[in-house]
Design a protein around this motif. Structure first.
Motif, PDB file in Angstrom:
ATOM      1  N   ILE A 295     -55.290 107.142  70.213  1.00 27.73           N
ATOM      2  CA  ILE A 295     -55.632 105.882  70.861  1.00 27.73           C
ATOM      3  C   ILE A 295     -56.600 106.158  71.993  1.00 27.73           C
ATOM      4  N   VAL A 296     -57.581 105.280  72.127  1.00 24.26           N
ATOM      5  CA  VAL A 296     -58.569 105.390  73.192  1.00 24.26           C
ATOM      6  C   VAL A 296     -58.710 104.028  73.860  1.00 24.26           C
ATOM      7  N   ASN A 297     -58.759 104.028  75.182  1.00 24.04           N
ATOM      8  CA  ASN A 297     -58.938 102.805  75.956  1.00 24.04           C
ATOM      9  C   ASN A 297     -59.905 103.137  77.089  1.00 24.04           C
ATOM     10  N   TYR A 298     -61.146 102.668  76.978  1.00 22.89           N
ATOM     11  CA  TYR A 298     -62.141 102.913  78.018  1.00 22.89           C
ATOM     12  C   TYR A 298     -62.512 101.588  78.650  1.00 22.89           C
ATOM     13  N   ARG A 299     -62.797 101.606  79.954  1.00 25.63           N
ATOM     14  CA  ARG A 299     -62.994 100.342  80.656  1.00 25.63           C
ATOM     15  C   ARG A 299     -63.975 100.509  81.819  1.00 25.63           C
ATOM     16  N   PHE A 300     -64.488  99.372  82.261  1.00 23.50           N
ATOM     17  CA  PHE A 300     -65.354  99.323  83.432  1.00 23.50           C
ATOM     18  C   PHE A 300     -64.978  98.087  84.224  1.00 23.50           C
ATOM     19  N   THR A 301     -64.847  98.240  85.562  1.00 27.58           N
ATOM     20  CA  THR A 301     -64.423  97.137  86.422  1.00 27.58           C
ATOM     21  C   THR A 301     -65.634  96.421  87.002  1.00 27.58           C
ATOM     22  N   VAL A 302     -65.662  95.093  86.829  1.00 30.41           N
ATOM     23  CA  VAL A 302     -66.757  94.272  87.318  1.00 30.41           C
ATOM     24  C   VAL A 302     -66.188  93.231  88.281  1.00 30.41           C
ATOM     25  N   PRO A 303     -66.695  93.129  89.514  1.00 29.32           N
ATOM     26  CA  PRO A 303     -66.263  92.027  90.375  1.00 29.32           C
ATOM     27  C   PRO A 303     -66.777  90.702  89.835  1.00 29.32           C
ATOM     28  N   ILE A 304     -65.961  89.654  89.913  1.00 24.73           N
ATOM     29  CA  ILE A 304     -66.333  88.338  89.383  1.00 24.73           C
ATOM     30  C   ILE A 304     -66.061  87.261  90.421  1.00 24.73           C
ATOM     31  N   VAL A 305     -66.691  86.107  90.230  1.00 23.81           N
ATOM     32  CA  VAL A 305     -66.563  84.978  91.144  1.00 23.81           C
ATOM     33  C   VAL A 305     -65.640  83.937  90.515  1.00 23.81           C
ATOM     34  N   PRO A 306     -64.577  83.524  91.192  1.00 27.72           N
ATOM     35  CA  PRO A 306     -63.661  82.530  90.620  1.00 27.72           C
ATOM     36  C   PRO A 306     -64.393  81.242  90.232  1.00 27.72           C
ATOM     37  N   GLY A 307     -64.011  80.690  89.091  1.00 23.49           N
ATOM     38  CA  GLY A 307     -64.589  79.435  88.624  1.00 23.49           C
ATOM     39  C   GLY A 307     -65.848  79.583  87.804  1.00 23.49           C
ATOM     40  N   GLU A 347     -67.424  90.356  68.472  1.00 26.06           N
ATOM     41  CA  GLU A 347     -68.465  91.049  69.229  1.00 26.06           C
ATOM     42  C   GLU A 347     -68.778  90.363  70.551  1.00 26.06           C
ATOM     43  N   SER A 348     -68.108  89.239  70.871  1.00 32.16           N
ATOM     44  CA  SER A 348     -68.302  88.606  72.177  1.00 32.16           C
ATOM     45  C   SER A 348     -67.060  87.820  72.565  1.00 32.16           C
ATOM     46  N   ILE A 349     -66.827  87.742  73.874  1.00 34.72           N
ATOM     47  CA  ILE A 349     -65.713  86.974  74.450  1.00 34.72           C
ATOM     48  C   ILE A 349     -66.277  86.181  75.620  1.00 34.72           C
ATOM     49  N   THR A 350     -65.981  84.891  75.669  1.00 37.55           N
ATOM     50  CA  THR A 350     -66.406  84.037  76.783  1.00 37.55           C
ATOM     51  C   THR A 350     -65.167  83.492  77.489  1.00 37.55           C
ATOM     52  N   PHE A 351     -65.196  83.462  78.809  1.00 39.56           N
ATOM     53  CA  PHE A 351     -64.063  82.926  79.568  1.00 39.56           C
ATOM     54  C   PHE A 351     -64.554  82.369  80.895  1.00 39.56           C
ATOM     55  N   THR A 352     -63.726  81.547  81.502  1.00 38.02           N
ATOM     56  CA  THR A 352     -63.958  81.049  82.857  1.00 38.02           C
ATOM     57  C   THR A 352     -62.972  81.729  83.785  1.00 38.02           C
ATOM     58  N   ALA A 353     -63.462  82.340  84.844  1.00 38.77           N
ATOM     59  CA  ALA A 353     -62.600  83.112  85.743  1.00 38.77           C
ATOM     60  C   ALA A 353     -61.631  82.187  86.467  1.00 38.77           C
ATOM     61  N   PRO A 354     -60.320  82.456  86.387  1.00 38.44           N
ATOM     62  CA  PRO A 354     -59.350  81.652  87.139  1.00 38.44           C
ATOM     63  C   PRO A 354     -59.598  81.762  88.645  1.00 38.44           C
ATOM     64  N   LEU A 355     -59.019  80.838  89.395  1.00 38.45           N
ATOM     65  CA  LEU A 355     -59.284  80.788  90.838  1.00 38.45           C
ATOM     66  C   LEU A 355     -58.701  81.984  91.581  1.00 38.45           C
ATOM     67  N   ASN A 356     -57.702  82.647  90.984  1.00 37.50           N
ATOM     68  CA  ASN A 356     -57.145  83.830  91.648  1.00 37.50           C
ATOM     69  C   ASN A 356     -57.737  85.132  91.130  1.00 37.50           C
ATOM     70  N   ALA A 357     -58.730  85.061  90.239  1.00 41.18           N
ATOM     71  CA  ALA A 357     -59.341  86.270  89.671  1.00 41.18           C
ATOM     72  C   ALA A 357     -60.448  86.785  90.574  1.00 41.18           C
ATOM     73  N   ARG A 358     -60.505  88.111  90.733  1.00 46.90           N
ATOM     74  CA  ARG A 358     -61.570  88.735  91.519  1.00 46.90           C
ATOM     75  C   ARG A 358     -62.262  89.868  90.775  1.00 46.90           C
ATOM     76  N   TYR A 359     -61.602  90.414  89.742  1.00 42.53           N
ATOM     77  CA  TYR A 359     -62.166  91.532  88.988  1.00 42.53           C
ATOM     78  C   TYR A 359     -61.875  91.352  87.504  1.00 42.53           C
ATOM     79  N   ALA A 360     -62.797  91.862  86.686  1.00 44.36           N
ATOM     80  CA  ALA A 360     -62.585  91.908  85.245  1.00 44.36           C
ATOM     81  C   ALA A 360     -62.740  93.341  84.775  1.00 44.36           C
ATOM     82  N   ASN A 361     -61.795  93.816  83.998  1.00 41.47           N
ATOM     83  CA  ASN A 361     -61.961  95.078  83.284  1.00 41.47           C
ATOM     84  C   ASN A 361     -62.458  94.754  81.889  1.00 41.47           C
ATOM     85  N   ILE A 362     -63.669  95.206  81.553  1.00 38.39           N
ATOM     86  CA  ILE A 362     -64.152  95.056  80.190  1.00 38.39           C
ATOM     87  C   ILE A 362     -63.797  96.321  79.438  1.00 38.39           C
ATOM     88  N   LEU A 363     -63.286  96.167  78.219  1.00 37.11           N
ATOM     89  CA  LEU A 363     -62.634  97.247  77.503  1.00 37.11           C
ATOM     90  C   LEU A 363     -63.307  97.535  76.174  1.00 37.11           C
TER      91      LEU A 363
END
Length: 866
Positions: A295-307, A347-363
Motif C-alpha cells: 500500500i502506498v499513500n502519498y500526499r501534499f498539504t495545500v492551505p485553502i480558503v473557507p467557502g 481523474e478530478s474531484i471538485t469541492f467547496t471548502a467548509p467554513l472550518n477547513a484550512r488545509y487540504a491534503n491531496i492524495l
C-alpha cells in the motif's frame, strides 16, 4: 443573408457570396465597425484609475477583473508594535514565574502547546485550583486586552481572569483542541495587575494553558472588540514574547496550479514496496514486488480558503483522494466532503471548502493491497469548479526587508509605500540593542537597585523627551518610563542631557547593596553576565570591598562562569535589553526588497504575512548514506553536527541561493519525530550537483514567528485597470530597472576600491607614525564581507585584557578569534596573542607584550557577521 464577421471583434465584412450581394454598406461596413472598434479598444487607450485592493494578513482569494495578467503595486503598509506585559513568561516555557499557593501542580507539557516547545498542564491539588502571575503594571486611563490559549483535559472547565477576579474570560470545556479566549479592561486608576488561571473540578482534574499575552491597546481597538469574532481577535492579537514590530512583510501569489512537484510530497510506503518514488518533478511511479501486495499513500498539504471552490485533477491509473483539516490540523469528519469517498478512480474531484477547513491534503495511492503498479502525472489543484490544464506550479512573491514600528496606541507609525517601482519607508521610530558594546557608566545607588546611564546617547528624540519610548529587559519584561528614574526597573531617555538612564535591581545584577560596579562590570551585565563571589555554582551577591574573588555567570546558568576577569563578550542565546523610541522628525529611506507580485486573470490565491527570513547563511551537511546528498536543515540525530540547521524552525523553505543566484535544490519534509527540532522542511541536492566552492543562503518562513515579529493589519494595494496603464507601469518599471542596474554597477566600482577607516585607539596606544599607511591602525571591509586590519602601534597599556580599540557594528565577528602578533619590548621581539571579540573589542590576550611597537599587519581577514 447574415453578413460574415471577423473572428475576435465581430466586425462586419462584405458579403461576397454572389455578385448581387457584393456591395459596400456605409452604415454596416464603416460606421458600425468603427463604433465596435471604439467600444472594444477605446477604453484601453486612455488614462484610467487603478483598481484598489486591500490585502489582510493571512490567506485569501483575490479577483483580478482586468481580464489580463497585471502587476500588483503596494500603496501603503502601516507599522505595528505589540508589547506583551508578561514578557517571555507568557510563553509557558517555564513554570518558575507562576505561583500556585499549593492548590495546583504545574508541569510542562510538550504535546499540548500552541507556541514554542511547551505548554503548562495545571492539575488540581484541591477542588478548583488556581495559579497566577502578578506585578503587571496598570495605568489609569489606559485600555488592555488579555488573551490566552486554553484547552480542557479532564476538568469541568478552565478560564483566566485579569486584572481582578471579576474580569474573566469565557470558560473552556473542549478537550480536543486549544481555544483563544480574551477579556478586556479599562483602567480607572494606577494598579498592579494579576493574571489568574482557574481550573474548575475535583482534585486530580487537569487542563492546559499556553501563549498568555497582555497588551495595552487604543480606545478605538478596545471599542471594536465587541463587534469582532473570537477568531478575528486571536488573529489580530497573536502571542509575541516581548516587544515586537512588524518585520519583513511579504506577499506571495501562488500559481494557478497549487500542487507542488511530487518531489515535495510525502507519505507512507508499505514495507513490501519495490519502487515508489518520483520519476520526474510531475510524475510518480508505484511498483510492488511481484505477487506481493503493498500500500502506498502519498500526499501534499495545500492551505485553502473557507467557502471557496477547488478542483483536484491528476492523470493516473491508481486512485486519488482529498482529506480536509481545520486550523489545528484536526481532520474534518467524513473528509469534509459528503459526496466524495476517500479514494476515487476519477481523474478530478471538485469541492467547496467548509467554513472550518484550512488545509487540504491531496492524495495519490494504489488500489489498496493489490499487487498492481500504477503511475501518476501532472497533478493540478486549482481554485474553481472546473479542472484547469496542467501547468507547473509557479509562485511569485515580494518581501520588504525592514522593520515597521508604531506607538502602543497606533497613532504614530512607520509606513511603507511604493513609488516608481521602488519601496520607501517613512520612519518615525528607531530600535537599538542595549548591549555591552555601548558606553555604559555609573550614575547612582538606591536601596535594592542601581541607576546606570549612557551619556550623550540620543540627539534626535521627539517632542519633550516624553514622546513614545519603550525598553524591554533581557527576559522580555517591559520597564516603566519615569522621568525621575528613581524606582527599580525604570528608564528614561532625556532630551535635555541627552542621556539614557536605566535602573537595575541588585538581585539581577549581582551587585551588593553597597557595591559600586566599574564601567566594564556594567557592560558585562548588559552582555548577559551576573556578578557573584567565587564558588562553584555561586549566585550570592558580590559584597566584598577589597575587589577580590570576583566571578561572573550567565544569568540563567550559575555553573557557566568566568573567574577574576570581567567578561567582555555576550553568549549565543543572550537577548539584550532593547530600546525603541520616537524620532523628533521622521526619516525617509529606500528599502531593500526582493521580487514583484503579479495577478493572474481571474482568481488568485494570495498569502500576506510577516517575519520572512531572507537569505540566511547556510552551511550544507554531507550525508554519507546511500543517497549521498548535501542537506540544509536536515536532522541526523542528537549527536550529529547541527551547523546545517537554520536559525529558526521553519514551516516552509522558499528559495535556496548559490552565490546569490537561485539554485534548484529539492525541498523535502522532515519526519514528524524531527519536526520539533528543526521544523517542517529541509533542502537537499545530490552530491554530483553540489558546488563545494559556493556560498549558500536560504529564504524561508519561520514556524515560531512570535520570536521575530508582530502581525500587520492590512496592505493597501492597486493594479492597473486597462492596457495603457499596464504599458505605462511596465515602461516605468523598465526605466527604473535600467537606472538601478547603473547604480549597482557604480556601487560595484566603488566596492572594488574599498576605503580604509582609521581606528580610535584606547589605553595609551597611538599610531607608530612611520612611512606609509601600514604604520597607522586601520580597518576595511571588502566586497565579500571580510574585514582586513593593518597597522603598527606603540606606547599603550600591555596588561592582559587591555582594550586596544573597538570595531563598529558591521565589522565584527560572531565569536572570539585569537591571532598571533609580534611586539617589541626594547630588547627583543615578543610573540603574543591578541583577540577580536563579538562586541568588536580588539584586546591583548596574553602577558609579556612590549609597547615599543606592536605589529598588527599579521592579522588575517575574517568574516564580518554582525
Amino acid at each position: 443573408m447574415t453578413n460574415p464577421k471577423t473572428k475576435h471583434l465581430e466586425l462586419n465584412l462584405i458579403d461576397r457570396t454572389s455578385p448581387t450581394t457584393t456591395y459596400l454598406n456605409l452604415q454596416t461596413n464603416l460606421d458600425d465597425n468603427w463604433e465596435k472598434i471604439d467600444q472594444a479598444l477605446g477604453s484601453e487607450t486612455v488614462d484610467a484609475e487603478p483598481v484598489a485592493v486591500t490585502l489582510k494578513q493571512g490567506l485569501q482569494v483575490v479577483s483580478n477583473e482586468a481580464n489580463r495578467q497585471v502587476p500588483l503595486q503596494l500603496k501603503s503598509l502601516k507599522g505595528r508594535t505589540l508589547v506583551n506585559l508578561l514578557g517571555r513568561d507568557g510563553g509557558c516555557e517555564s513554570i518558575a514565574p507562576f505561583a500556585t499557593g499549593g492548590a495546583t501542580t504545574l508541569t510542562l507539557d510538550a504535546a499540548n502547546k500552541t507556541t514554542g516547545f511547551y505548554g503548562i498542564k495545571a492539575t488540581n491539588v484541591t477542588p478548583t485550583g488556581t495559579f497566577w502571575r502578578g506585578s503587571i503594571p496598570i495605568k489609569a486611563g489606559k485600555h488592555y486586552i488579555m488573551l490566552a490559549d486554553l484547552k480542557n483535559g479532564t476538568a469541568d472547565n478552565i478560564f483566566v481572569r485579569f486584572p481582578k477576579s471579576h474580569f474573566s474570560t469565557p470558560a473552556v470545556t473542549d478537550s480536543s483542541k486549544f481555544q483563544t479566549v480574551y477579556v478586556k479592561y479599562a483602567a480607572s486608576a494606577d494598579d498592579v495587575g494579576l493574571f489568574d488561571c482557574v481550573v474548575t473540578g475535583d482534585a486530580g482534574k487537569y487542563a492546559y494553558v499556553d501563549s498568555i499575552r497582555i497588551y495595552e491597546i487604543s480606545q478605538a481597538e478596545y471599542n471594536a472588540l465587541d463587534s469582532m469574532t473570537a477568531d478575528q481577535v486571536a488573529a489580530k492579537y497573536p502571542y509575541v514574547d516581548d516587544m515586537k514590530s512588524s518585520v519583513n512583510p511579504y506577499v506571495i501569489r501562488y500559481g494557478k496550479n497549487l500542487a507542488a512537484p511530487f518531489t515535495e510530497w510525502y507519505g507512507y510506503i508499505g514495507g513490501n514496496t519495490r519502487y515508489s518514488y518520483p520519476i520526474g518533478k510531475y510524475k510518480f511511479k508505484m511498483e510492488p514486488r511481484q505477487y506481493d501486495p503493498f500500500i502506498v499513500n502519498y500526499r501534499f498539504t495545500v492551505p485553502i480558503v473557507p467557502g471557496e471552490s477547488y478542483t483536484y485533477s491528476c492523470a493516473h491509473n491508481g486512485k486519488i483522494g482529498i482529506n480536509l483539516f481545520d486550523a489545528d490540523m484536526v481532520r474534518i469528519t467524513n473528509h469534509g466532503l459528503s459526496n466524495v469517498d476517500e479514494w476515487l478512480a476519477d481523474e478530478s474531484i471538485t469541492f467547496t471548502a467548509p467554513l472550518n477547513a484550512r488545509y487540504a491534503n491531496i492524495l495519490i495511492g494504489n488500489n489498496g493491497f493489490e499487487a498492481v503498479g500504477c503511475e501518476f502525472s501532472n497533478p493540478v489543484f486549482n481554485i474553481g469548479s472546473e479542472p484547469l490544464p496542467f501547468v507547473p506550479r509557479e509562485d511569485n512573491m515580494q518581501v520588504a526587508v525592514t522593520s515597521l514600528a508604531s506607538s502602543v496606541d497606533g497613532s504614530v507609525y512607520d509606513e511603507l509605500y511604493q513609488k516608481d517601482g521602488r519601496l520607501y519607508k517613512f520612519s518615525w521610530f528607531k530600535t537599538i540593542d542595549l548591549d555591552g558594546g555601548l558606553n555604559w557608566e555609573w550614575s547612582s545607588d538606591f536601596t535594592g537597585y542601581k541607576r546606570v546611564r549612557i551619556p550623550s546617547f540620543v540627539t534626535s528624540l521627539g517632542a519633550d523627551g516624553r514622546s513614545y519610548q519603550q525598553v524591554i529587559r533581557y527576559d522580555g519584561k517591559p520597564l516603566m518610563l519615569n522621568g525621575s528614574v528613581n524606582g527599580s526597573d525604570e528608564f528614561f531617555l532625556s532630551y535635555v542631557d541627552p542621556h539614557f538612564y536605566v535602573t537595575i535591581p541588585d538581585s539581577h545584577s549581582g551587585w551588593g547593596e553597597s557595591y559600586t560596579p566599574s564601567d566594564d562590570e556594567i557592560k558585562a551585565y548588559f552582555n548577559g553576565w551576573r556578578m557573584t563571589t567565587q564558588g562553584h555554582g555561586s549566585t550570592a551577591p558580590y559584597t566584598r570591598t577589597d575587589g577580590l574573588f570576583k566571578q561572573w555567570y550567565k544569568w540563567n546558568d550559575p555553573y557557566n562562569y568566568v573567574l577574576d576577569r570581567v567578561p567582555t563578550t555576550s553568549w549565543s542565546d543572550w537577548i539584550p535589553y532593547k530600546l525603541q523610541y520616537q524620532l523628533a522628525t521622521p526619516t525617509l529611506e529606500e528599502i531593500t526588497s526582493e521580487g514583484q507580485i503579479s495577478l493572474y486573470e481571474g482568481l488568485n490565491q494570495v498569502e500576506v504575512g510577516v517575519g520572512m527570513i531572507v537569505r540566511e547563511k547556510a552551511t550544507p551537511h554531507h550525508a554519507s548514506d546511500f543517497h549521498r546528498r548535501y542537506y540544509i536543515n536536515g536532522y541526523f540525530g542528537p549527536n550529529q553536527a547541527t551547523y546545517n540547521y537554520l536559525k529558526y524552525r521553519n514551516k516552509q523553505i522558499l528559495r535556496v541561493f548559490e552565490d546569490d543566484k537561485e539554485a534548484f535544490w529539492v525541498i523535502s519534509n522532515n519526519s514528524d519525530a524531527h519536526f520539533a527540532v528543526v521544523g517542517i522542511k529541509n533542502a537537499f541536492i545530490t552530491e554530483s550537483l553540489f558546488n563545494k566552492a559556493a556560498a549558500y543562503s536560504v529564504t524561508y518562513l519561520p514556524l515560531d514567528s512570535h520570536l521575530i515579529t508582530a502581525p500587520i493589519i492590512a496592505i493597501d494595494c492597486q493594479y492597473p485597470s486597462n492596457t495603457k496603464s499596464i504599458v505605462d507601469t511596465l515602461v516605468s518599471g523598465q526605466v527604473d530597472v535600467v537606472r538601478r542596474v547603473g547604480a549597482l554597477e557604480m556601487q560595484k566600482a566603488g566596492k572594488d576600491q574599498p576605503q580604509w577607516i582609521k581606528a580610535t585607539l584606547l589605553n595609551g596606544w597611538v599610531n607608530f607614525g612611520g612611512p606609509g599607511p601600514d604604520y597607522e591602525l586601520e580597518y576595511m571591509k571588502d566586497e565579500l564581507g571580510f574585514v582586513h586590519i593593518r597597522g603598527v602601534i606603540k606606547s599603550g597599556e600591555t596588561t592582559t585584557n587591555t582594550d586596544i580599540c573597538y570595531l563598529p557594528k558591521g565589522y565584527r565577528p560572531s565569536r572570539y578569534f585569537p591571532f598571533p602578533v609580534i611586539s617589541n619590548n626594547g630588547s627583543s621581539e615578543v610573540l603574543g596573542r591578541i583577540g577580536i571579540y563579538g562586541n568588536g573589542a580588539i584586546k591583548i590576550s596574553t602577558s609579556g607584550f612590549g609597547n615599543i611597537w606592536l605589529n598588527l599587519n599579521s592579522i588575517p581577514p575574517f568574516l564580518a557577521e554582525q
